[in-house]
Scaffold this motif. Structure first.
Motif, mmCIF file in Angstrom:
data_model
loop_
_atom_site.group_PDB
_atom_site.id
_atom_site.type_symbol
_atom_site.label_atom_id
_atom_site.label_comp_id
_atom_site.label_asym_id
_atom_site.label_seq_id
_atom_site.Cartn_x
_atom_site.Cartn_y
_atom_site.Cartn_z
ATOM 1 N N GLY A 1 7.381 -65.778 65.894
ATOM 2 C CA GLY A 1 7.295 -64.491 65.332
ATOM 3 C C GLY A 1 5.940 -63.608 65.790
ATOM 4 O O GLY A 1 4.882 -64.322 65.594
ATOM 5 N N LEU A 2 6.043 -62.628 66.350
ATOM 6 C CA LEU A 2 4.900 -61.869 66.649
ATOM 7 C C LEU A 2 4.751 -60.729 65.989
ATOM 8 O O LEU A 2 5.591 -59.896 65.717
ATOM 9 C CB LEU A 2 4.913 -61.409 68.264
ATOM 10 N N VAL A 3 3.450 -60.572 65.198
ATOM 11 C CA VAL A 3 3.437 -59.455 64.168
ATOM 12 C C VAL A 3 2.477 -58.382 65.044
ATOM 13 O O VAL A 3 1.250 -58.685 65.292
ATOM 14 C CB VAL A 3 2.511 -59.901 63.054
ATOM 15 N N GLY A 4 3.174 -57.520 65.473
ATOM 16 C CA GLY A 4 2.640 -56.550 66.280
ATOM 17 C C GLY A 4 2.889 -56.384 67.789
ATOM 18 O O GLY A 4 3.069 -57.586 68.449
ATOM 19 N N VAL B 1 4.055 -68.035 63.658
ATOM 20 C CA VAL B 1 3.786 -66.669 63.485
ATOM 21 C C VAL B 1 2.380 -66.405 64.046
ATOM 22 O O VAL B 1 1.457 -67.106 63.578
ATOM 23 C CB VAL B 1 3.588 -66.251 61.900
ATOM 24 N N SER B 2 2.326 -65.508 64.921
ATOM 25 C CA SER B 2 1.148 -64.928 65.857
ATOM 26 C C SER B 2 0.886 -63.475 65.573
ATOM 27 O O SER B 2 1.720 -62.838 65.727
ATOM 28 C CB SER B 2 1.522 -65.177 67.173
ATOM 29 N N LEU B 3 -0.385 -63.312 65.000
ATOM 30 C CA LEU B 3 -0.904 -61.883 64.536
ATOM 31 C C LEU B 3 -1.530 -61.152 65.837
ATOM 32 O O LEU B 3 -2.336 -61.702 66.426
ATOM 33 C CB LEU B 3 -1.915 -62.143 63.422
ATOM 34 N N HIS B 4 -0.772 -60.258 65.920
ATOM 35 C CA HIS B 4 -1.395 -59.087 67.142
ATOM 36 C C HIS B 4 -1.493 -57.727 66.741
ATOM 37 O O HIS B 4 -1.213 -56.891 67.475
ATOM 38 C CB HIS B 4 -0.476 -59.186 68.476
ATOM 39 N N VAL B 5 -2.104 -57.388 65.497
ATOM 40 C CA VAL B 5 -2.226 -56.023 65.161
ATOM 41 C C VAL B 5 -3.600 -55.585 64.810
ATOM 42 O O VAL B 5 -4.427 -56.477 64.772
ATOM 43 C CB VAL B 5 -1.194 -55.812 63.644
ATOM 44 N N PRO B 6 -3.938 -54.306 65.000
ATOM 45 C CA PRO B 6 -5.307 -53.898 64.597
ATOM 46 C C PRO B 6 -5.589 -53.837 63.289
ATOM 47 O O PRO B 6 -4.767 -53.982 62.371
ATOM 48 C CB PRO B 6 -5.412 -52.478 65.340
ATOM 49 N N LEU B 7 -7.090 -54.047 63.232
ATOM 50 C CA LEU B 7 -7.279 -53.970 61.770
ATOM 51 C C LEU B 7 -7.596 -52.697 61.070
ATOM 52 O O LEU B 7 -8.755 -51.875 61.608
ATOM 53 C CB LEU B 7 -8.921 -54.758 61.653
#
Length: 327
Positions: free
Chosen positions: A150-153, A204-210
């Motif tokens: 699962g890719l977040v972003g 789950v791998s996070l790829h969103v800006p802060l």
């Protein structure tokens, strides 16, 4: 046109090596040796058309822009332009292009390595063997074939990671409220809600800006919903995760694992449970470009300059509307 190199001198040769400088200086007259932002004399900016920079570059304040009335283009050979951008830069119509897409390649490569290693629980066995000072037996691992990632972003790093995962026999799903079905289709990923993504992914791998709206987006509810033996990977920004809730969940759910390349604060405070829990590993923000990997960024800026001089569209320009959604 006239140009000037202004950035952290310690990073200059990493980003703009001999080949990159030759390509840039085929189009620009550079009137000064590379400078750090702190030593920049505003008088040097009077005739500058193109500012070539990267990490440690000068902030585009009203004062700097007043001193650079001929400035047309900023080549930012790094990732996020947040350290240098100001409202005044947009108002003055200065065009800015960034090497974020080149940095995303390095992040995606690191994320891919972590994802595949985590599917086989590599970190868990490494830490268990070290703690036991003895060999450990592996369990009934599911393996990568058919695993759900699962890719977040689906920004630059998310898309790059999805492209690398397409070479492997895994199922990829993603959450991104800004992504279109067409984009997802091109990448071969399935768009799902964030709750479904956390509940059904093996990794789950996070790829969103802060951003204001993403700070603390990953909390106890999502973490507790994760599949048994799932892994959370963060190569984006530490502030995306509510760290206290992550620690509590890792204690409550020893079957879960976290591989963190970024934390909040960064680095973690001494004595943080992130250094002692058996189901978490912390790396010192190494996913992005390091060493000669940074030359990709300089090369991308040289290519953008060539396009600009030829009157062609810039491929990596950052506009004000797009900036609001980026890192």
């Amino acid at each position: 046109m006239n140009g000037l190199y202004v950035m952290d001198p310690r990073k200059f040769d990493d980003v703009y090596g001999p080949q990159e400088r030759t390509a840039i200086e085929a189009h620009l007259i550079i009137g000064s040796p590379p400078l750090g932002a702190a030593e920049l004399d505003p008088a040097l900016l009077a005739d500058v058309n193109v500012l070539v920079t990267a990490w440690g570059g000068p902030r585009l304040t009203a004062e700097l822009l007043d001193a650079a009335p001929k400035l047309e283009l900023v080549l930012y050979g790094a990732g996020s332009i947040r350290p240098i951008i100001t409202p005044q830069a947009w108002e003055r119509g200065v065009r800015i292009t960034s090497a974020a897409a080149a940095n995303a390649v390095a992040v995606a490569e690191f994320a891919l390595a972590q994802i595949l290693f985590s599917i086989k629980h590599g970190w868990r066995y490494l830490l268990a063997a070290r703690a036991a000072a003895a060999p450990v037996r592996h369990g009934a691992e599911r393996g990568a074939n058919g695993a759900v990632v699962g890719l977040v972003g689906l920004g630059a790093t998310g898309r790059s990671t999805a492209a690398l995962l397409a070479r492997h026999d895994v199922e990829v799903q993603a959450f991104d409220p800004h992504a279109t079905a067409a984009t997802a289709g091109e990448l071969g990923v399935r768009l799902v809600g964030i709750e479904e993504l956390f509940a059904t992914s093996d990794v789950v791998s996070l790829h969103v800006p802060l951003l204001v709206e993403t700070r603390g987006m990953v909390g106890a509810a999502l973490l507790r919903s994760m599949r048994r033996d799932a892994t959370l990977i963060n190569t984006a920004r530490g502030g995306l995760i509510r760290e206290d809730e992550l620690v509590a969940t890792l204690i409550e759910r020893p079957d879960l694992f976290a591989a963190l390349d970024v934390t909040d604060p960064e680095p973690p405070v001494s004595g943080s449970p992130l250094f002692t829990l058996p189901n978490v590993v912390v790396t010192p923000h190494i996913a992005g470009s390091l060493g000669l990997e940074c030359r990709r960024q300089g090369a991308m800026m040289a290519q953008e300059l060539a396009r600009y001089c030829a009157g062609e569209p810039l491929l990596h320009e950052v506009t004000e509307p797009a900036f609001a959604r980026t890192a």
